[in-house]
Design an enzyme around this catalytic site. Sequence first.
Site, short mmCIF file in Angstrom:
data_model
loop_
_atom_site.label_atom_id
_atom_site.label_comp_id
_atom_site.label_asym_id
_atom_site.label_seq_id
_atom_site.Cartn_x
_atom_site.Cartn_y
_atom_site.Cartn_z
N LYS A 48 -12.61 -60.63 -10.35
CA LYS A 48 -11.60 -61.22 -11.55
C LYS A 48 -12.03 -62.70 -11.66
O LYS A 48 -12.38 -63.50 -10.52
CB LYS A 48 -10.40 -60.99 -11.31
N ASP A 87 -6.39 -66.79 1.42
CA ASP A 87 -6.20 -65.82 0.42
C ASP A 87 -7.52 -64.98 0.00
O ASP A 87 -8.07 -65.48 -1.01
CB ASP A 87 -5.17 -66.03 -1.05
N LYS A 113 3.00 -52.47 -4.25
CA LYS A 113 1.48 -52.74 -4.30
C LYS A 113 0.88 -52.35 -3.02
O LYS A 113 1.22 -53.21 -2.26
CB LYS A 113 1.35 -53.93 -5.10
N VAL A 171 -7.34 -51.64 -5.23
CA VAL A 171 -8.75 -51.11 -4.83
C VAL A 171 -8.90 -50.57 -3.54
O VAL A 171 -9.66 -49.61 -3.31
CB VAL A 171 -9.79 -52.40 -5.17
N GLU A 174 -7.52 -46.32 -9.93
CA GLU A 174 -6.56 -46.77 -9.34
C GLU A 174 -5.21 -46.79 -10.11
O GLU A 174 -5.28 -46.64 -11.33
CB GLU A 174 -6.79 -48.16 -8.67
N SER A 231 -8.86 -61.15 -0.87
CA SER A 231 -8.43 -59.66 -0.83
C SER A 231 -8.92 -58.82 0.01
O SER A 231 -10.20 -58.96 0.24
CB SER A 231 -8.56 -59.46 -2.45
N ALA A 232 -8.18 -57.86 0.59
CA ALA A 232 -8.52 -56.90 1.46
C ALA A 232 -9.42 -55.67 0.64
O ALA A 232 -9.93 -54.98 1.53
CB ALA A 232 -7.19 -56.06 1.81
N ASP A 233 -9.58 -56.24 -0.67
CA ASP A 233 -10.51 -55.25 -1.44
C ASP A 233 -11.91 -55.35 -0.81
O ASP A 233 -12.79 -54.52 -0.62
CB ASP A 233 -10.64 -55.60 -2.89
#
Length: 306
Positions: A161, A140, A88, A108, A27, A142-144
């Site tokens: 993370k 919140d 981003k 990602v 990435e 992540s769309a990951d």
Amino acid sequence: MNTTPYLEIKEEIYQAMKENKAIVALESTIISHGMPYPQNVEVAKNVEEIIRERGAVPATIAIIDGTMKVGLSEEEIEFMAISKNILKASRMDLPIILAKGFNAATTVAATMIIAELAGIKVFVTGGIGGVHRNAQETFDISADLQELAKTNVAVISAGPKAILDLQLTKEYLETFGVPVIGYQTDELPCFFSRESGINVPYRVETPKEIAHVMKAKWDLGLQGGIFIANPIPKDYSMDFKEINKTIDNAIEEAKKQKIKGKELTPFLLSKINELTKGESLKANIELVYNNAKLGAEIAKEFIILS
Ligand code: PSU
Ligand code: MN
């Protein structure tokens, strides 16, 4: 090589595909937003080298002038590292960035989408996004994680993370049917540290076993990715309690400065780097190298099976 008006595959990678060679996607958010200059360029180039040394072909993915590039030249890597106006891109951003011809680093989620379009099955990153702490209020997530639920790519990372809520991230992956695999570990690693106090549902010992998991999942037609958590090497692993205190301080600072949305992860990473006087960046770099080694081995094993 242009396969659609939007996608451009670097000649070397296109050749590798024709020859059925192992390819590893990488990435670019980590380059443009995850690490400071000049370490970001250095890392981006070294990671490619590590993958080549192991007989696989690296494919760093980014969007330049509205074209999704699979494989970057050295100049393009430098551009992604140095330029200040790189967006981003996650899933939601892709259509706009392509239509407007913008430059963007891929997260990602976006890298998985582009890797799948190009037919690449293995993708190496540092750490995935996940459910943020206090997501009950901020929403919140992540769309990951949604991408792992629907896109058929195996993602090798050093865990979610540590800035995230690890338990909720694990629950979310379970709900959406994403296999979470600990590589030679029973504990979910969390980026900067090997330990988290949370178990992984499954443990595997070899890249070959992981390739078998990938094959079994996709042979069955089960949609979605596979999440491989590869702990940071012992010598670089940071103390979980210590780093957590630093993370709490960084999150506090983000709240004060009202930093939200896609700015939050880059802000926290850079704040933690500042607070640890560069220790966390060192760990981040080493865990990425470690993931690249494993990714190359998995890609080679998967080629043998497919
Ligand atoms: N891993 C790193 N550094 C990073 C990231 C991952 O070592 O900067 C990036 C990835 O691109 C990941 C993104 O997709 O952070 C998550 O951002 P968000 O939480 O806004 O979805
Ligand atoms: Mn987010």
